[in-house]
Design an enzyme around this catalytic site. Sequence first.
Site, PDB file in Angstrom:
ATOM      1  N   ASN A 115      44.679  42.981  35.333  1.00 52.57           N
ATOM      2  CA  ASN A 115      43.212  42.966  36.035  1.00 52.57           C
ATOM      3  C   ASN A 115      43.096  44.016  36.925  1.00 52.57           C
ATOM      4  O   ASN A 115      44.125  44.095  37.904  1.00 52.57           O
ATOM      5  CB  ASN A 115      42.884  41.500  36.666  1.00 52.57           C
ATOM      6  CG  ASN A 115      41.599  41.358  37.436  1.00 52.57           C
ATOM      7  OD1 ASN A 115      41.314  42.137  37.930  1.00 52.57           O
ATOM      8  ND2 ASN A 115      41.331  39.909  36.995  1.00 52.57           N
ATOM      9  N   HIS A 155      36.399  42.184  36.680  1.00 56.02           N
ATOM     10  CA  HIS A 155      35.685  41.205  36.953  1.00 56.02           C
ATOM     11  C   HIS A 155      34.802  41.577  37.965  1.00 56.02           C
ATOM     12  O   HIS A 155      34.924  41.811  39.286  1.00 56.02           O
ATOM     13  CB  HIS A 155      36.473  40.101  37.743  1.00 56.02           C
ATOM     14  CG  HIS A 155      36.178  38.756  38.195  1.00 56.02           C
ATOM     15  ND1 HIS A 155      36.994  37.622  37.945  1.00 56.02           N
ATOM     16  CD2 HIS A 155      34.721  38.506  38.468  1.00 56.02           C
ATOM     17  CE1 HIS A 155      35.905  36.619  38.184  1.00 56.02           C
ATOM     18  NE2 HIS A 155      34.756  37.077  38.443  1.00 56.02           N
ATOM     19  N   ARG A 196      31.808  41.391  40.569  1.00 53.33           N
ATOM     20  CA  ARG A 196      31.314  40.347  41.108  1.00 53.33           C
ATOM     21  C   ARG A 196      29.833  40.595  41.628  1.00 53.33           C
ATOM     22  O   ARG A 196      29.398  42.087  41.662  1.00 53.33           O
ATOM     23  CB  ARG A 196      32.088  39.653  42.444  1.00 53.33           C
ATOM     24  CG  ARG A 196      33.464  39.416  41.830  1.00 53.33           C
ATOM     25  CD  ARG A 196      34.156  38.906  43.116  1.00 53.33           C
ATOM     26  NE  ARG A 196      35.408  38.670  42.559  1.00 53.33           N
ATOM     27  CZ  ARG A 196      36.003  37.202  42.266  1.00 53.33           C
ATOM     28  NH1 ARG A 196      35.118  36.380  42.070  1.00 53.33           N
ATOM     29  NH2 ARG A 196      37.232  36.942  41.564  1.00 53.33           N
ATOM     30  N   GLU A 200      35.367  39.573  33.089  1.00 56.43           N
ATOM     31  CA  GLU A 200      35.067  38.385  33.356  1.00 56.43           C
ATOM     32  C   GLU A 200      34.028  38.318  34.402  1.00 56.43           C
ATOM     33  O   GLU A 200      33.612  39.133  35.170  1.00 56.43           O
ATOM     34  CB  GLU A 200      36.393  37.971  34.409  1.00 56.43           C
ATOM     35  CG  GLU A 200      37.482  37.779  33.794  1.00 56.43           C
ATOM     36  CD  GLU A 200      39.006  37.564  34.857  1.00 56.43           C
ATOM     37  OE1 GLU A 200      39.759  37.604  34.618  1.00 56.43           O
ATOM     38  OE2 GLU A 200      38.547  37.902  36.032  1.00 56.43           O
ATOM     39  N   HIS A 241      45.730  33.440  36.760  1.00 52.05           N
ATOM     40  CA  HIS A 241      45.478  33.091  38.331  1.00 52.05           C
ATOM     41  C   HIS A 241      46.853  32.988  38.957  1.00 52.05           C
ATOM     42  O   HIS A 241      47.542  31.759  38.594  1.00 52.05           O
ATOM     43  CB  HIS A 241      44.319  32.133  38.697  1.00 52.05           C
ATOM     44  CG  HIS A 241      43.636  32.545  39.770  1.00 52.05           C
ATOM     45  ND1 HIS A 241      44.137  32.489  40.842  1.00 52.05           N
ATOM     46  CD2 HIS A 241      42.230  33.050  39.813  1.00 52.05           C
ATOM     47  CE1 HIS A 241      42.991  33.165  41.606  1.00 52.05           C
ATOM     48  NE2 HIS A 241      42.019  33.274  40.924  1.00 52.05           N
ATOM     49  N   ASP A 242      47.338  33.737  39.573  1.00 56.58           N
ATOM     50  CA  ASP A 242      48.497  33.538  40.639  1.00 56.58           C
ATOM     51  C   ASP A 242      49.635  33.593  39.739  1.00 56.58           C
ATOM     52  O   ASP A 242      50.779  33.114  40.289  1.00 56.58           O
ATOM     53  CB  ASP A 242      48.324  32.356  41.532  1.00 56.58           C
ATOM     54  CG  ASP A 242      47.411  32.619  42.599  1.00 56.58           C
ATOM     55  OD1 ASP A 242      47.640  33.670  43.271  1.00 56.58           O
ATOM     56  OD2 ASP A 242      46.496  31.790  42.717  1.00 56.58           O
ATOM     57  N   GLY A 264      46.442  40.022  38.020  1.00 54.42           N
ATOM     58  CA  GLY A 264      46.080  41.134  38.914  1.00 54.42           C
ATOM     59  C   GLY A 264      46.626  41.321  40.147  1.00 54.42           C
ATOM     60  O   GLY A 264      47.688  42.166  40.481  1.00 54.42           O
TER      61      GLY A 264
END
Length: 237
Positions: free
Chosen positions: A7, A43, A45, A70, A190-191, A213
């Site tokens: 990411n 991603h 936004r 995403e 995520h994480d 990411g």
Amino acid sequence: MTKLSVNINKIATLRNARGGNTPNVLTAAINCQLFGADGITVHPRPDERHVRYRDVLDIRPVITTEFNIEGYPSDEFISLVISVKPHQVTLVPDAHDAITSDAGWDTLRNRAFLTDIVAAFRKKGIRTSLFVDTNPVNIENAALTGTDRIELYTEPYAASFSGNAVKAIEPFIKAAELARELGLGINAGHDLSLENLHYFSECIPFIDEVSIGHALISDALYLGLENTIQMYKRQLV
Ligand code: PXP
């Protein structure tokens, strides 16, 4: 083998801090792929504080691996994805002001909404993935939308990994097994980090793709981008 999608939003965040074009997100996408990434994730936004809609259009032609976009499926996002035609779209239920994605879909409540959107993307030949937590109700209802894949929201795993890794992974193994039984492909993100990725991958070797990411780009500051991507790839079974 589980694929690594990098990411690159953090590269855009750094660029946006100065208003110029350094670091260049196109170069970052090209280099991540040269250095071994199996895919690139962006991603965009609504406030464009990370990757901008324009970046997504510009990045598309340099993708030689797999492109994953995403985002929350607003009308604007759906039009962008359909015009760019990435390999995969990952739908997240982000609030407009979310710092980062902090929850998966309530797929029971949003089933009709998601079913229509998934069908629209699939009609265009774009693989779909829904961001969900490990609650079996959310996984079962994700399957009912017709989505190709789910992406497991791994923040709770990462948060409790150092305290009790066995306990932290348990709901993820169950969720992944259920998803597999339902015929869904499985992504995760995520994480995830150099600390917790290997155990995750070892416990759930049939994950299709991880999307990483923040930790990866942060590690690259010290370890270099090429070395870091190779190190992350070596964590994957
Ligand atoms: N998956 C989703 C749906 C995300 O929103 C993010 C963050 O943008 C990630 C994966 C990657 O998370 P991280 O930056 O913590 O690696």
